[in-house]
Design an enzyme around this catalytic site. Structure first.
Site, PDB file in Angstrom:
ATOM      1  N   LYS A   1       0.850  -1.195   0.000  1.00 49.02           N
ATOM      2  CA  LYS A   1       0.000   0.000   0.000  1.00 49.02           C
ATOM      3  C   LYS A   1       0.884   1.243   0.000  1.00 49.02           C
ATOM      4  O   LYS A   1       1.737   1.413   0.866  1.00 49.02           O
ATOM      5  CB  LYS A   1      -0.914   0.008   1.227  1.00 49.02           C
ATOM      6  CG  LYS A   1      -1.868   1.203   1.244  1.00 49.02           C
ATOM      7  CD  LYS A   1      -2.957   1.032   2.292  1.00 49.02           C
ATOM      8  CE  LYS A   1      -2.583   1.521   3.646  1.00 49.02           C
ATOM      9  NZ  LYS A   1      -2.541   2.988   3.812  1.00 49.02           N
TER      10      LYS A   1
ATOM     11  N   ASP B   1      -3.473   4.400  -1.797  1.00 47.12           N
ATOM     12  CA  ASP B   1      -4.436   4.837  -0.776  1.00 47.12           C
ATOM     13  C   ASP B   1      -4.446   6.359  -0.729  1.00 47.12           C
ATOM     14  O   ASP B   1      -3.835   6.965   0.141  1.00 47.12           O
ATOM     15  CB  ASP B   1      -4.027   4.231   0.576  1.00 47.12           C
ATOM     16  CG  ASP B   1      -5.061   4.465   1.662  1.00 47.12           C
ATOM     17  OD1 ASP B   1      -6.196   4.867   1.336  1.00 47.12           O
ATOM     18  OD2 ASP B   1      -4.735   4.239   2.842  1.00 47.12           O
TER      19      ASP B   1
ATOM     20  N   LYS C   1      -7.452   8.184  -1.042  1.00 44.51           N
ATOM     21  CA  LYS C   1      -8.759   8.632  -0.522  1.00 44.51           C
ATOM     22  C   LYS C   1      -9.274   9.871  -1.251  1.00 44.51           C
ATOM     23  O   LYS C   1      -9.477  10.939  -0.661  1.00 44.51           O
ATOM     24  CB  LYS C   1      -8.683   8.876   0.989  1.00 44.51           C
ATOM     25  CG  LYS C   1      -8.329   7.612   1.787  1.00 44.51           C
ATOM     26  CD  LYS C   1      -8.446   7.820   3.288  1.00 44.51           C
ATOM     27  CE  LYS C   1      -8.178   6.559   4.082  1.00 44.51           C
ATOM     28  NZ  LYS C   1      -6.757   6.160   4.141  1.00 44.51           N
TER      29      LYS C   1
ATOM     30  N   ASP D   1     -13.550  14.684  -4.547  1.00 51.42           N
ATOM     31  CA  ASP D   1     -13.582  15.938  -5.315  1.00 51.42           C
ATOM     32  C   ASP D   1     -14.797  15.884  -6.234  1.00 51.42           C
ATOM     33  O   ASP D   1     -15.601  14.950  -6.140  1.00 51.42           O
ATOM     34  CB  ASP D   1     -12.266  16.084  -6.103  1.00 51.42           C
ATOM     35  CG  ASP D   1     -11.901  17.546  -6.368  1.00 51.42           C
ATOM     36  OD1 ASP D   1     -12.805  18.336  -6.715  1.00 51.42           O
ATOM     37  OD2 ASP D   1     -10.720  17.908  -6.236  1.00 51.42           O
TER      38      ASP D   1
ATOM     39  N   THR E   1     -12.103   5.834  10.552  1.00 50.70           N
ATOM     40  CA  THR E   1     -12.219   5.266  11.900  1.00 50.70           C
ATOM     41  C   THR E   1     -11.659   6.223  12.954  1.00 50.70           C
ATOM     42  O   THR E   1     -11.839   6.006  14.144  1.00 50.70           O
ATOM     43  CB  THR E   1     -11.497   3.907  11.996  1.00 50.70           C
ATOM     44  OG1 THR E   1     -10.185   4.069  11.482  1.00 50.70           O
ATOM     45  CG2 THR E   1     -12.214   2.840  11.220  1.00 50.70           C
TER      46      THR E   1
ATOM     47  N   ARG F   1       2.374  -0.774  10.882  1.00 47.63           N
ATOM     48  CA  ARG F   1       3.397  -0.724  11.942  1.00 47.63           C
ATOM     49  C   ARG F   1       3.837  -2.071  12.480  1.00 47.63           C
ATOM     50  O   ARG F   1       5.030  -2.246  12.742  1.00 47.63           O
ATOM     51  CB  ARG F   1       2.909   0.198  13.071  1.00 47.63           C
ATOM     52  CG  ARG F   1       2.966   1.654  12.661  1.00 47.63           C
ATOM     53  CD  ARG F   1       2.166   2.546  13.555  1.00 47.63           C
ATOM     54  NE  ARG F   1       0.737   2.333  13.378  1.00 47.63           N
ATOM     55  CZ  ARG F   1      -0.204   3.054  13.962  1.00 47.63           C
ATOM     56  NH1 ARG F   1       0.139   4.025  14.801  1.00 47.63           N
ATOM     57  NH2 ARG F   1      -1.472   2.817  13.731  1.00 47.63           N
TER      58      ARG F   1
END
Ligand code: C5P
Length: 237
Positions: free
Chosen positions: A34, A61, A63, A66, A125, A216
């Protein structure tokens, strides 16, 4: 799908050298990477093009959110780079989501490869009910997530990004072939610390996730390869 087809490693790193070092350190067969806002902002389309040319599958990624015409044009360019997955915000509305799907189809036309698949982000989230109220949205988050996911499916999107805790409700509400991709996953046995809303890879899978995004726990592990291997083993279960 094999475990290797289900694991997406997030390259949340500042430079190509850092990303290459992590990707190259994974001798276990990781297929998906990603590239998010940080790495895309520093290395841009060239990195996506090079990774896909090297046979890696790339999830961009970004997001997008527009007006439909702009999203369609950007999506067409991203599809042309060879990326396999792209995120957009469902909050952009039905026409914007349809435009993203149209751009993805147009972009793939000249390439012969599979089409770029569009994933909708329902509700970030990081937002709580009070944050939504602050921007004028009163609907309960759980209802908003399902409502936006259904709209994404109707608009022709290929899937959603969701918390593992939303996966079961979404699986029940959405078409069977609609992809559910979940971040917020921690390896079995890892310290959860203050992170309460996470699941292990096997739990996320059982809840209905098709693919998981892990950042991570692999990036910051003493041995990223061993961490990825453990996650792949957990996905076998
Ligand atoms: O937490 P972790 O480092 O595994 O996160 C991996 C990726 O998932 C990050 O790139 C982050 O942007 C994304 N993420 C997300 N929603 C969350 C947590 C993480 O989209 N709730």
């Amino acid at each position: 799908m094999s475990p290797q087809e289900r694991l997406i490693v997030a390259l949340d790193l500042p430079t190509r050298a850092d990303a290459d070092a992590l990707a190259d350190a994974l001798d276990v067969d990781v297929k998906w990477f990603k590239i998010g806002l940080e790495l895309y902002s520093s290395e841009g389309p060239g990195l996506v093009r090079d990774y896909t040319a090297a046979g890696r599958r790339v999830f961009v990624d970004l997001k997008l959110h527009d007006i439909p015409a702009t999203v369609e044009r950007a999506t067409k360019r991203l599809a042309g780079l060879g990326a396999s997955l792209l995120t957009i915000h469902a909050a952009g509305g039905r026409a914007m989501m349809e435009a993203a799907v149209a751009g993805a189809s147009a972009g793939a036309a000249g390439q012969g490869g599979e089409r770029l698949r569009i994933l909708a982000v329902t509700v970030l989230t990081s937002l709580e009910q009070s944050d939504l109220a602050g921007v004028g949205i009163q609907a309960p988050i759980s209802e908003l997530v399902v409502k936006r996911a259904k709209l994404a499916a109707e608009a022709g999107c290929d899937g959603v990004v969701a918390s593992p805790h939303e996966a079961a409700a979404l699986r029940a509400a959405l078409p069977e072939d609609f992809l559910i991709v979940t971040p917020g996953v921690r390896p079995a046995g890892a310290a959860l610390g203050d992170q309460k809303r996470v699941m292990t890879p096997a739990m996320a899978r059982r809840a209905g996730a098709d693919m998981i995004v892990v950042g991570r726990p692999i990036r910051d592990a003493q041995s990223p390869n061993a961490a990825a291997k453990r996650i792949l083993e957990d996905l076998e279960l």
